[in-house]
Design a protein around this motif. Structure first.
Motif: not given
Length: 291
Positions: A273-291, A250-257
């Protein structure tokens, strides 16, 4: 030789036979297949030129009827005209990744008995040649060329515990190997077999990354791709290790998917895997598109 009916045909009742033909070496035709082709009223096929050459090689003269993916709609009329019909595909066992399955359905609806002869097929020899586990496997056939369905099928291969077997065309092989390496991980074991039973038969074994590099150029022949299951090639990580890897992605800019797919390739279940991906992308960038 005369085209005399075989013993099972003596009753002259309507019947459909699915007759396997060689995938390469013409010597792989069975004696029973030859007998059935001789005893049928007609032979239906995908390509009349290709099947005509096989019948000529066998010394059999029969009416040839084209029944492929584009003409299978006339199967009922063909069965009415030729009630004792043999069907052959271009190579291998009809009904496996070809229109033969639709002919079987048409015959069943018309209450016509169907016999499927044992014989040549491509995926079983390739599976055994791969050296990967054969106790349980899933036959995927041809993957969709693009779109959501292709992504879903690739993900299924990545997360499946058992071996996966796929067919692929030569000009799409390199792209499919790259896609598989992306979702399964570059170190997943696999094999590629081409030109089965022919002079230049080849089986190459290695990681998906190795195979993608090996087949990056021009490839010829019929292709069978075998991919190891994730349980055999990936050691499940600890929850902390999964979280650390996901956070780094997530810190490297990867999307949740993308993070989800990579975690699944490492052995994590899809929902987790999907739940964790959503968590880390939200933490890395609030409001980040996760779908």
């Amino acid at each position: 030789m005369t085209d005399a009916p075989t013993e099972p045909d003596a009753e002259l009742e309507p019947r459909v036979w699915l007759v396997p033909t060689p995938v390469g070496n013409l010597g792989d035709i069975t004696l029973r297949a030859v007998e059935v082709l001789r005893g049928a009223d007609a032979v239906a096929c995908e390509d009349t030129r290709r099947s005509g050459a096989l019948l000529s090689h066998l010394g059999i003269r029969k009416p040839l009827v084209r029944l492929d993916a584009h003409t299978m709609g006339r199967a009922a009329a063909v069965l009415e005209k030729h009630p004792r019909l043999a069907y052959v595909s271009d190579a291998g066992t009809p009904g496996i990744s070809d229109p033969g399955a639709e002919l079987v359905q048409a015959a069943i609806e018309a209450d016509i008995p169907v016999e499927v002869l044992p014989g040549a097929t491509a995926f079983v020899p390739a599976l055994v040649l791969s050296g990967l586990p054969t106790g349980r496997f899933t036959f995927e056939g041809f993957l969709p060329r693009s779109g959501r369905e292709r992504k879903e099928r690739l993900e299924a291969v990545a997360t499946r515990a058992e071996t996966s077997v796929l067919y692929e065309s030569p000009h799409r092989l390199a792209a499919t190997l790259r896609d598989l390496a992306g979702v399964c991980g570059p170190e997943r074991a696999a094999s590629v077999t081409r030109e089965l039973s022919k002079k230049f038969e080849e089986t190459v074994r290695g990681t998906l990354d190795d195979l993608a590099a090996h087949f990056a150029g021009e490839v010829k022949g019929e292709i069978v791709l075998v991919v190891d299951g994730h349980a055999a090639s990936v050691e499940p990580a600890s929850p902390e290790a999964y979280r650390a890897e996901a956070a780094a992605l997530a810190a490297g800019g990867h999307a949740a998917r993308d993070i989800r797919d990579l975690l699944m390739a490492r052995g994590l279940r899809k929902n987790d895997a999907y739940a964790l991906a959503l968590q880390v992308t939200s933490a890395a960038s609030p409001g980040h598109e996760t779908s």
